[in-house]
Structure formats: structure tokens, C-alpha cells
Design a protein around this motif. Structure first.
Motif, PDB file in Angstrom:
ATOM      1  N   PRO A  80       0.834  -1.203   0.000  1.00 27.89           N
ATOM      2  CA  PRO A  80       0.000   0.000   0.000  1.00 27.89           C
ATOM      3  C   PRO A  80       0.871   1.257   0.000  1.00 27.89           C
ATOM      4  O   PRO A  80       1.979   1.256   0.540  1.00 27.89           O
ATOM      5  CB  PRO A  80      -0.742  -0.125   1.331  1.00 27.89           C
ATOM      6  N   MET A  81       0.342   2.313  -0.607  1.00 29.30           N
ATOM      7  CA  MET A  81       1.035   3.593  -0.643  1.00 29.30           C
ATOM      8  C   MET A  81       0.514   4.500   0.473  1.00 29.30           C
ATOM      9  O   MET A  81      -0.614   4.332   0.949  1.00 29.30           O
ATOM     10  CB  MET A  81       0.801   4.271  -2.001  1.00 29.30           C
ATOM     11  N   TRP A  82       1.362   5.436   0.874  1.00 28.64           N
ATOM     12  CA  TRP A  82       0.908   6.470   1.805  1.00 28.64           C
ATOM     13  C   TRP A  82      -0.103   7.350   1.078  1.00 28.64           C
ATOM     14  O   TRP A  82       0.103   7.674  -0.102  1.00 28.64           O
ATOM     15  CB  TRP A  82       2.116   7.313   2.238  1.00 28.64           C
ATOM     16  N   PRO A  83      -1.241   7.750   1.650  1.00 31.41           N
ATOM     17  CA  PRO A  83      -1.642   7.619   3.055  1.00 31.41           C
ATOM     18  C   PRO A  83      -2.660   6.499   3.290  1.00 31.41           C
ATOM     19  O   PRO A  83      -3.314   6.496   4.332  1.00 31.41           O
ATOM     20  CB  PRO A  83      -2.271   8.978   3.324  1.00 31.41           C
ATOM     21  N   VAL A  84      -2.815   5.562   2.339  1.00 30.21           N
ATOM     22  CA  VAL A  84      -3.811   4.495   2.504  1.00 30.21           C
ATOM     23  C   VAL A  84      -3.128   3.197   2.954  1.00 30.21           C
ATOM     24  O   VAL A  84      -3.544   2.101   2.605  1.00 30.21           O
ATOM     25  CB  VAL A  84      -4.609   4.277   1.196  1.00 30.21           C
ATOM     26  N   HIS A  85      -2.072   3.361   3.759  1.00 28.93           N
ATOM     27  CA  HIS A  85      -1.274   2.218   4.190  1.00 28.93           C
ATOM     28  C   HIS A  85      -1.641   1.720   5.582  1.00 28.93           C
ATOM     29  O   HIS A  85      -1.134   0.683   6.007  1.00 28.93           O
ATOM     30  CB  HIS A  85       0.205   2.637   4.239  1.00 28.93           C
ATOM     31  N   HIS A  91       1.195  12.468 -16.954  1.00 27.61           N
ATOM     32  CA  HIS A  91       0.817  13.782 -16.433  1.00 27.61           C
ATOM     33  C   HIS A  91       0.809  13.806 -14.908  1.00 27.61           C
ATOM     34  O   HIS A  91       1.204  14.807 -14.299  1.00 27.61           O
ATOM     35  CB  HIS A  91      -0.565  14.164 -16.969  1.00 27.61           C
ATOM     36  N   PHE A  92       0.378  12.692 -14.295  1.00 22.26           N
ATOM     37  CA  PHE A  92       0.272  12.641 -12.839  1.00 22.26           C
ATOM     38  C   PHE A  92       1.410  11.849 -12.196  1.00 22.26           C
ATOM     39  O   PHE A  92       1.323  11.502 -11.010  1.00 22.26           O
ATOM     40  CB  PHE A  92      -1.065  12.027 -12.428  1.00 22.26           C
ATOM     41  N   ALA A  93       2.454  11.590 -12.959  1.00 22.37           N
ATOM     42  CA  ALA A  93       3.584  10.835 -12.406  1.00 22.37           C
ATOM     43  C   ALA A  93       4.180  11.550 -11.203  1.00 22.37           C
ATOM     44  O   ALA A  93       4.618  10.902 -10.238  1.00 22.37           O
ATOM     45  CB  ALA A  93       4.651  10.610 -13.477  1.00 22.37           C
ATOM     46  N   TRP A  94       4.197  12.879 -11.239  1.00 26.03           N
ATOM     47  CA  TRP A  94       4.765  13.643 -10.121  1.00 26.03           C
ATOM     48  C   TRP A  94       4.052  13.318  -8.805  1.00 26.03           C
ATOM     49  O   TRP A  94       4.672  13.262  -7.742  1.00 26.03           O
ATOM     50  CB  TRP A  94       4.649  15.149 -10.402  1.00 26.03           C
ATOM     51  N   LEU A  95       2.725  13.094  -8.886  1.00 23.57           N
ATOM     52  CA  LEU A  95       1.952  12.789  -7.679  1.00 23.57           C
ATOM     53  C   LEU A  95       2.373  11.440  -7.095  1.00 23.57           C
ATOM     54  O   LEU A  95       2.594  11.314  -5.882  1.00 23.57           O
ATOM     55  CB  LEU A  95       0.461  12.782  -8.013  1.00 23.57           C
ATOM     56  N   VAL A  96       2.496  10.430  -7.968  1.00 29.89           N
ATOM     57  CA  VAL A  96       2.879   9.100  -7.497  1.00 29.89           C
ATOM     58  C   VAL A  96       4.309   9.119  -6.975  1.00 29.89           C
ATOM     59  O   VAL A  96       4.624   8.485  -5.960  1.00 29.89           O
ATOM     60  CB  VAL A  96       2.717   8.061  -8.620  1.00 29.89           C
ATOM     61  N   LEU A  97       5.195   9.857  -7.652  1.00 31.88           N
ATOM     62  CA  LEU A  97       6.577   9.959  -7.181  1.00 31.88           C
ATOM     63  C   LEU A  97       6.630  10.624  -5.805  1.00 31.88           C
ATOM     64  O   LEU A  97       7.388  10.196  -4.917  1.00 31.88           O
ATOM     65  CB  LEU A  97       7.422  10.741  -8.178  1.00 31.88           C
ATOM     66  N   ALA A  98       5.809  11.653  -5.603  1.00 33.13           N
ATOM     67  CA  ALA A  98       5.785  12.332  -4.304  1.00 33.13           C
ATOM     68  C   ALA A  98       5.271  11.399  -3.211  1.00 33.13           C
ATOM     69  O   ALA A  98       5.853  11.314  -2.120  1.00 33.13           O
ATOM     70  CB  ALA A  98       4.900  13.576  -4.388  1.00 33.13           C
ATOM     71  N   LEU A  99       4.186  10.673  -3.495  1.00 32.84           N
ATOM     72  CA  LEU A  99       3.644   9.735  -2.517  1.00 32.84           C
ATOM     73  C   LEU A  99       4.639   8.617  -2.223  1.00 32.84           C
ATOM     74  O   LEU A  99       4.749   8.146  -1.081  1.00 32.84           O
ATOM     75  CB  LEU A  99       2.325   9.150  -3.028  1.00 32.84           C
ATOM     76  N   SER A 100       5.358   8.187  -3.256  1.00 32.21           N
ATOM     77  CA  SER A 100       6.351   7.122  -3.076  1.00 32.21           C
ATOM     78  C   SER A 100       7.489   7.588  -2.184  1.00 32.21           C
ATOM     79  O   SER A 100       7.938   6.845  -1.298  1.00 32.21           O
ATOM     80  CB  SER A 100       6.899   6.679  -4.439  1.00 32.21           C
ATOM     81  N   HIS A 114       9.740  -0.112   1.661  1.00 30.41           N
ATOM     82  CA  HIS A 114      10.417  -0.779   0.548  1.00 30.41           C
ATOM     83  C   HIS A 114       9.539  -0.864  -0.696  1.00 30.41           C
ATOM     84  O   HIS A 114      10.042  -0.781  -1.821  1.00 30.41           O
ATOM     85  CB  HIS A 114      10.854  -2.182   0.972  1.00 30.41           C
ATOM     86  N   MET A 115       8.234  -1.034  -0.510  1.00 28.99           N
ATOM     87  CA  MET A 115       7.345  -1.067  -1.674  1.00 28.99           C
ATOM     88  C   MET A 115       7.242   0.302  -2.333  1.00 28.99           C
ATOM     89  O   MET A 115       6.842   0.421  -3.481  1.00 28.99           O
ATOM     90  CB  MET A 115       5.958  -1.572  -1.263  1.00 28.99           C
ATOM     91  N   GLY A 116       7.605   1.360  -1.581  1.00 28.95           N
ATOM     92  CA  GLY A 116       7.676   2.684  -2.203  1.00 28.95           C
ATOM     93  C   GLY A 116       8.670   2.724  -3.347  1.00 28.95           C
ATOM     94  O   GLY A 116       8.503   3.488  -4.308  1.00 28.95           O
ATOM     95  N   PHE A 117       9.723   1.901  -3.275  1.00 25.57           N
ATOM     96  CA  PHE A 117      10.683   1.827  -4.375  1.00 25.57           C
ATOM     97  C   PHE A 117      10.049   1.235  -5.630  1.00 25.57           C
ATOM     98  O   PHE A 117      10.478   1.533  -6.749  1.00 25.57           O
ATOM     99  CB  PHE A 117      11.896   0.984  -3.963  1.00 25.57           C
ATOM    100  N   VAL A 118       9.052   0.375  -5.451  1.00 22.97           N
ATOM    101  CA  VAL A 118       8.381  -0.229  -6.606  1.00 22.97           C
ATOM    102  C   VAL A 118       7.641   0.837  -7.396  1.00 22.97           C
ATOM    103  O   VAL A 118       7.796   0.950  -8.626  1.00 22.97           O
ATOM    104  CB  VAL A 118       7.416  -1.342  -6.145  1.00 22.97           C
ATOM    105  N   THR A 119       6.811   1.633  -6.714  1.00 24.16           N
ATOM    106  CA  THR A 119       6.081   2.687  -7.424  1.00 24.16           C
ATOM    107  C   THR A 119       7.019   3.788  -7.897  1.00 24.16           C
ATOM    108  O   THR A 119       6.802   4.396  -8.948  1.00 24.16           O
ATOM    109  CB  THR A 119       4.980   3.271  -6.518  1.00 24.16           C
ATOM    110  N   LEU A 120       8.085   4.031  -7.148  1.00 26.06           N
ATOM    111  CA  LEU A 120       9.076   5.032  -7.566  1.00 26.06           C
ATOM    112  C   LEU A 120       9.710   4.617  -8.889  1.00 26.06           C
ATOM    113  O   LEU A 120       9.764   5.408  -9.841  1.00 26.06           O
ATOM    114  CB  LEU A 120      10.140   5.178  -6.479  1.00 26.06           C
ATOM    115  N   GLY A 121      10.183   3.378  -8.968  1.00 27.75           N
ATOM    116  CA  GLY A 121      10.814   2.907 -10.195  1.00 27.75           C
ATOM    117  C   GLY A 121       9.857   2.857 -11.364  1.00 27.75           C
ATOM    118  O   GLY A 121      10.211   3.170 -12.503  1.00 27.75           O
TER     119      GLY A 121
END
Length: 504
Positions: free
Chosen positions: A223-228, A272-281, A309-316
Motif C-alpha cells: 500500500p502507498m501512503w496515506p492508505v497504508h 501527467h500525474f507521475a509527479w503525484l505518485v513519485l511524491a507519494l512514493s 520498501h514497496m515505495g521503491f516499486v512505485t518510484l521505479g
């Protein structure tokens, strides 16, 4: 490649049908254990031909099966796998064997029902990784909730009902948005096929709505922040086997969903919304790392570590979008997605191993609190050796699988933005801090109390489980080529799709 025999269907339905047989031995716990273990081993053996028979150079969907399912709405029982799916299926079948073996003596109540739940869960998770029809994917995706709901709710800790309901409501809430998005796509494509969805021209506005529908569903699952917040509660209350399968496999379905749905179906909105996912990651990787640092419960610490650690998955994954659209650097984008996938596989081994270690000492001490331990190395030297190895892998030590994926993601991030990469790399220090701080207090030092002094070292069964996890962690840390080669062409195909502008 068309399957000469229904290998994928066998992988899905063999453990599910086997679970029904295991339930027949509800009054004979030992028989149920051996039967469940045999079924898990056979399922793992059946999954091996996926690896040996898959043409990795092609990177296409192979072992394809397709039958009419619900003709009135054009839904098909359509299965197939690419290199990414094969890797995740092998992870699933491998971990399930270890989960059933690890639960041998830790569960005494309703043993047959407990093991049957894991077999059903295994079949449904494999179905998620095989489904090429969106409605079929959704059925498997939702179906997984039922056995995990039972595993936590029946065999969990004192607050198991609260944790189960929270897990169910969070996941079900997210999947409702996905279902709405899938129905929208079906009404425009007149098909549930994922390939038809990917080929469907969509306006920028439609892509944006669909992107957020998928984001909510898969962000909860990662799960990603803030629904973790459901994850630490679920891990703390779940029995050891539930924590292992949840961390090792179920979380990966969120990352898999981004690769199967968000990127190919809504590439413009994803960019377009990649910045949002990168920020959450980055928030997940850094902030949750600090949260893990202050935990006094070993399970909760490892649960927060999983979020980080799963934040690295969405980051990559989403670094790829920034790179390939802005710079046209496909190689760097490929590196980011490859790193995300390797991180998913590695996290499956390392997190599963660490939860197994907690289970070993919990079975002896009936406590997960760090303060109750200390000096375990003096009474359990073999256990301590395994625990330290997995802790090093969790820190990302070179030579372990934990290093490979994170290093690839950081390399890709450097080619996108230096500060982004610097922040991601900084998290390795945080990860080392909370992991080594836990190891120092639990494993080293003088024996803390008489209960620790009375501990006995791991037995042959526990050594087999931890040894299998250790072998996988070291193998893919030293020689990651088999797993990266398996996924190379499939990942390149996904990166090529990111270049397609679909907005109309």
C-alpha cells in the motif's frame, strides 16, 4: 505461444480443488498438514515449466488459454503470462510451500481449514497474475479477500476482528473504483480484453478519471501512503503464515496492477500525474522509514518496513514515465521498471523471511515486543545467523537481493532528477537504522531474562524454511541474471507502450 495443455488452469485450480480435499480431513490434523504440503509442492513443481518453457526473448503472452465464459457480455476465460507474470507466479508457489511448512506446529486449532485457506489463496493469486480478461482479473482480485479475511479473522491475534474489517474495507473500497473504470472501458471497447483496453483511444479527461480509479485500487493494495494504515494492523494480528503471504505476494499485486492497467491503458494521464505518485512514493519511503524506527513491536516494525520498501516499486515504475516521455531515454526508463520488478521479487523473499523469523521466536516466547528479547544469539546461534542475514538484505547490503532492485531504481532516478535520487538513496540509511537497531536489541548483548536463556535453537523444519529463503536471497543478490533475463523483453514492451500518445 498457445498452451498444448492447460498449464495455467492447472496452476489455478489444482490448489483450490486440493483445498476441498484437505477440508475432508478436518479431524485429522497431521494428515491435513501432509496433504496440504504435498499439494503446495506439486503446484510449485507444475509452475517450473513456466520458467523453462517460456520464450523470454519474445516477451509476449504465452501459454495462452481462451474459452467463452459469459457470452452475453463478451467475457472470456482468457489466461496468459509474460515474463513478469511468470516471475510472480514462481514467487507465489515457492512462498506457499514455505508458509505451509512453517505453520506445521504453530497452528493447532482448525488446522485443515487454516491450510485450505492458504491453498485457495494461492490459486486466486496465480489467477490474478494470469488473467488477460479484465472481468476475470477482477473476480480473482476480489476473491483473494475471502481466504485472507478468514486467515486473519479466525487465527489472528486479540484485535483480529478490527484488523480484518479494516483490511477488507480498505481493499474493497479501492476495488470499487477499479470496477467502475473497467465498466467504462467495457462500454467503449465492447470487450473485457486487456489488449482491447490498451488499444482504445481515450481523451485526456477520460484517462485522468481512469488513472485515479486505478490509482486508488492499487495504491491501497501496495500500500502507498496515506492508505497504508491497514497493513500494520493486519500484520500484527495475522498469524505468521498470513503475514508472510501478505508481505511476500499480496502486496505485489498492487505493483502488478500499475504495470497491467495504469501504464498501458492510461499512458498520457500516468505521465501527467507521475509527479503525484513519485511524491507519494518518496513520502512512503522516507516518512514511513522514520515511523518504523520508533516501533517497539517487531511485526509492526517489519510491516512499516514493507511500506517503505514497496515505495521503491512505485518510484521505479513512475520514474519510467518521466524519463521516456520527457527525455526519450528508453534505456533509463527500462532500468526503472526493471528495478521495480526486481525489488518486488526481492521483497517477497526478504519480508517473508523476516516475518518467518518473528514467527520462530514468537512460538517460543509468545511475545513480539523487542524489549522482551536480548542476547538471543547466545541461545539460538543458528537462528541469529539467519536473522542477521535477512536484516542485511533488508538494509540493501550488496550481495543480497535487497540491494539489486533498489540500486537499479536509484540509478534510474539519477537520470531523471538528482535530488529525487538523493532522497531515495537517503532512505537506505533510514532502512539500515531501524533494521540494525532492532537486530542489536533482539539478537546481541547479554541474555535479557530467564525466558531468553531457556530458548532452544531452530529445529530441522524451521532451518529448512529459513534456509530456502536465505538461498533465494543470496542467489538473486549474487546472480540476478535469471530473473532479469526472464522479464527483459516484457518490460521493454511496456516501456514501448509508454511512448504511445492515446489522447484524442
Amino acid at each position: 505461444m498457445q498452451a498444448s495443455w492447460p498449464l495455467l488452469s492447472l496452476l489455478i485450480w489444482l490448489p483450490i480443488a486440493g483445498a476441498a480435499v484437505v477440508l475432508l480431513f478436518g479431524g485429522r490434523a497431521n494428515t491435513a498438514r501432509w496433504l496440504a504440503l504435498a499439494l503446495a509442492i506439486v503446484t510449485f513443481a507444475v509452475s517450473i515449466p513456466l520458467f523453462t518453457g517460456y520464450d523470454a526473448a519474445a516477451g509476449t503472452m504465452q501459454f495462452v488459454e481462451s474459452k467463452n465464459w459469459i457470452a452475453a457480455i463478451h467475457a472470456n476465460y482468457h489466461l496468459g503470462v509474460d515474463g513478469i507474470s511468470v516471475a510472480l507466479i514462481l514467487l507465489t508457489t515457492f512462498v506457499t510451500v514455505l508458509v505451509i511448512l512453517g505453520a506445521w506446529g504453530s497452528v493447532e486449532d482448525k488446522v485443515a481449514q487454516y491450510l485450505a485457506s492458504f491453498l485457495v489463496l494461492e490459486g486466486l493469486m496465480i489467477g490474478v497474475f494470469c488473467a488477460l480478461d479484465a472481468l476475470l482479473f477482477y473476480v480473482f482480485f476480489e476473491g483473494m479477500l475471502i481466504p485472507m479475511f478468514l486467515i486473519i479473522g479466525v487465527w489472528g491475534g486479540p484485535r483480529r476482528i478490527y484488523a480484518t474489517l479494516k483490511f477488507f474495507l480498505y481493499t474493497f473500497f479501492g476495488s470499487i473504483f477499479m470496477l467502475i473504470g473497467l465498466i467504462y472501458l467495457y462500454l467503449h471497447a465492447n470487450s473485457w480484453e486487456l489488449s482491447a483496453f490498451a488499444a482504445l483511444p481515450l481523451s485526456s479527461e477520460a484517462q485522468a478519471w481512469l488513472f485515479f480509479a486505478f490509482l486508488i485500487a492499487f495504491a491501497v493494495k501496495v500500500p502507498m501512503w496515506p492508505v497504508h494504515t491497514w497493513l500494520p494492523d493486519a500484520h500484527v494480528e495475522a498469524p505468521t503464515g498470513g503475514s508472510v503471504i501478505l508481505a511476500a505476494v499480496m502486496l505485489k499485486i498492487g505493483g502488478y496492477g500499475f504495470l497491467r492497467f495504469s501504464l498501458p491503458i492510461t499512458p498520457d494521464a500516468s505521465q501527467h500525474f507521475a509527479w503525484l505518485v513519485l511524491a507519494l512514493s518518496l513520502i512512503a519511503v522516507i516518512y514511513i522509514g522514520f515511523v518504523a524506527l520508533v516501533q517497539d513491536d517487531m511485526k509492526k516494525l517489519i510491516a512499516y518496513s514493507s511500506v517503505s520498501h514497496m515505495g521503491f516499486v512505485t518510484l521505479g515504475t513512475f520514474i519510467a514515465l518521466a524519463l521516456v516521455r520527457v527525455t526519450g531515454n528508453k534505456d533509463a526508463a527500462y532500468l526503472g521498471v526493471s528495478g521495480a520488478m526486481v525489488q518486488m521479487i526481492s521483497h517477497g523473499f526478504v519480508s517473508g523471511a523476516m516475518f518467518s523469523c518473528v514467527g520462530v521466536v514468537y512460538d517460543r516466547m509468545h511475545s513480539r515486543m523487542i524489549k522482551d528479547y536480548g542476547g538471543v544469539v547466545n541461545t539460538m546461534p543458528w537462528f541469529a545467523a539467519f536473522m542477521v542475514l535477512f536484516a542485511m538484505a533488508n538494509c540493501g547490503l550488496p550481495g543480497t537481493s535487497g540491494f539489486v532492485g533498489e540500486f537499479m531504481v536509484i540509478l534510474a532516478a539519477f537520470q531523471s532528477n538528482f535530488w529525487l535520487a538523493a532522497l531515495a538513496a537517503f532512505t537506505l540509511i533510514i532502512g539500515a537504522a531501524y533494521t540494525l537497531w532492532m537486530v542489536k536489541r533482539v539478537i546481541f548483548g547479554d541474555v535479557a531474562n530467564k525466558h531468553v536463556a531457556e530458548l532452544t535453537d531452530i529445529n530441522a523444519r524451521e532451518a529448512l524454511v529459513l534456509g530456502a529463503f536465505a538461498a533465494a536471497t543470496l542467489l538473486f543478490g549474487i546472480w540476478p541474471a535469471p530473473i532479469t533475463h526472464l522479464m527483459d523483453a516484457s518490460i521493454k514492451h511496456i516501456v514501448d507502450q509508454l511512448l504511445v500518445v492515446k489522447a484524442v
